[in-house]
Write a protein that holds these residues in place. Structure first.
Motif, PDB file in Angstrom:
ATOM      1  N   SER A 151     -17.293  17.710  42.211  1.00 59.41           N
ATOM      2  CA  SER A 151     -16.832  18.845  41.408  1.00 59.41           C
ATOM      3  C   SER A 151     -17.325  20.175  41.960  1.00 59.41           C
ATOM      4  O   SER A 151     -16.802  21.225  41.595  1.00 59.41           O
ATOM      5  N   LYS A 152     -18.277  20.145  42.846  1.00 56.68           N
ATOM      6  CA  LYS A 152     -18.757  21.373  43.477  1.00 56.68           C
ATOM      7  C   LYS A 152     -17.710  21.909  44.467  1.00 56.68           C
ATOM      8  O   LYS A 152     -17.785  23.049  44.895  1.00 56.68           O
ATOM      9  N   PHE A 153     -16.765  21.030  44.857  1.00 55.94           N
ATOM     10  CA  PHE A 153     -15.774  21.378  45.864  1.00 55.94           C
ATOM     11  C   PHE A 153     -14.332  21.234  45.391  1.00 55.94           C
ATOM     12  O   PHE A 153     -13.426  21.800  46.003  1.00 55.94           O
ATOM     13  N   MET A 154     -14.107  20.426  44.365  1.00 57.01           N
ATOM     14  CA  MET A 154     -12.747  20.088  43.931  1.00 57.01           C
ATOM     15  C   MET A 154     -12.667  20.145  42.412  1.00 57.01           C
ATOM     16  O   MET A 154     -13.664  19.907  41.736  1.00 57.01           O
ATOM     17  N   ASN A 155     -11.468  20.406  41.876  1.00 56.78           N
ATOM     18  CA  ASN A 155     -11.317  20.330  40.421  1.00 56.78           C
ATOM     19  C   ASN A 155     -10.992  18.882  40.042  1.00 56.78           C
ATOM     20  O   ASN A 155     -10.797  18.028  40.904  1.00 56.78           O
ATOM     21  N   PHE A 156     -10.925  18.601  38.753  1.00 50.66           N
ATOM     22  CA  PHE A 156     -10.737  17.230  38.274  1.00 50.66           C
ATOM     23  C   PHE A 156      -9.432  16.616  38.774  1.00 50.66           C
ATOM     24  O   PHE A 156      -9.381  15.441  39.135  1.00 50.66           O
TER      25      PHE A 156
END
Length: 188
Positions: A151-156
């Motif tokens: 989640s630090k790099f991508m959304n859900f």
């Protein structure tokens, strides 16, 4: 790149990429002693030596066996152009105004772990998760920890769309959101 490195040059206390809980080091150490190291650990270079990306148990088992030097896949230090959580957080900040326009399952997670955010590398996170997930099934807490790191790099939604390639299992964005909530709970 694969290299022989001294175990003493590895910071075994840095667990930022750790997904799995402790396993049976004694049995693993005996297996390595009898069969050899089948799957080499992955480490990441830093200013002080190396940190573990994947293979925490294997390295601890090698320490238990009295091994001083190991073969490892060595990832380079962060360099210009490599996606880190620091650059991703800047992108999140710039996109904060439009975050309200996204569907609930597409919101950009915020989890209050800024001190960890600054030092994560996307490639290392993917390797850490995939190296484990393609060897065995994750339990719920391992999935939750992996989702928090991702989640630090991508959304859900992005995590759900790419889950089969990362986790070796298909997830939907609602499950990803629930795992994120579980993984973000304070530890006692």
């Amino acid at each position: 790149m694969h290299e022989r490195i001294l175990i003493s040059d590895i910071d075994l206390t840095d667990e930022r990429y750790r997904i799995s809980s402790d396993n049976d080091i004694i049995s693993l150490a005996q297996s390595i002693k009898n069969m050899g190291l089948i799957n080499i650990p992955v480490v990441k270079a830093n200013d002080h030596g190396f940190i573990v990306v994947s293979g925490f148990g294997r390295i601890k088992a090698m320490v238990h066996n009295g091994t001083e030097e190991i073969q490892a896949r060595v990832l380079p230090q962060n360099r210009a152009g490599v996606s880190s959580a620091r650059t991703k957080n800047l992108q999140h900040d710039k996109g904060a105004e439009r975050a309200g326009e996204l569907h609930q399952d597409e919101t950009l997670p915020q989890n209050g772990q800024a001190e960890l955010d600054l030092d994560l590398d996307f490639e290392a996170v993917l390797i850490s998760i995939s190296d484990n997930a393609f060897q065995r099934e994750f339990d719920t807490m391992e999935q939750a920890k992996a989702v928090v790191l991702l989640s630090k790099f991508m959304n859900f939604t992005e995590i759900a769309e790419k889950s089969s390639f990362i986790f070796n299992a298909k997830m939907n964005s609602l499950l990803v959101q629930k795992l994120f909530t579980t993984g973000s709970m304070p530890k006692e």
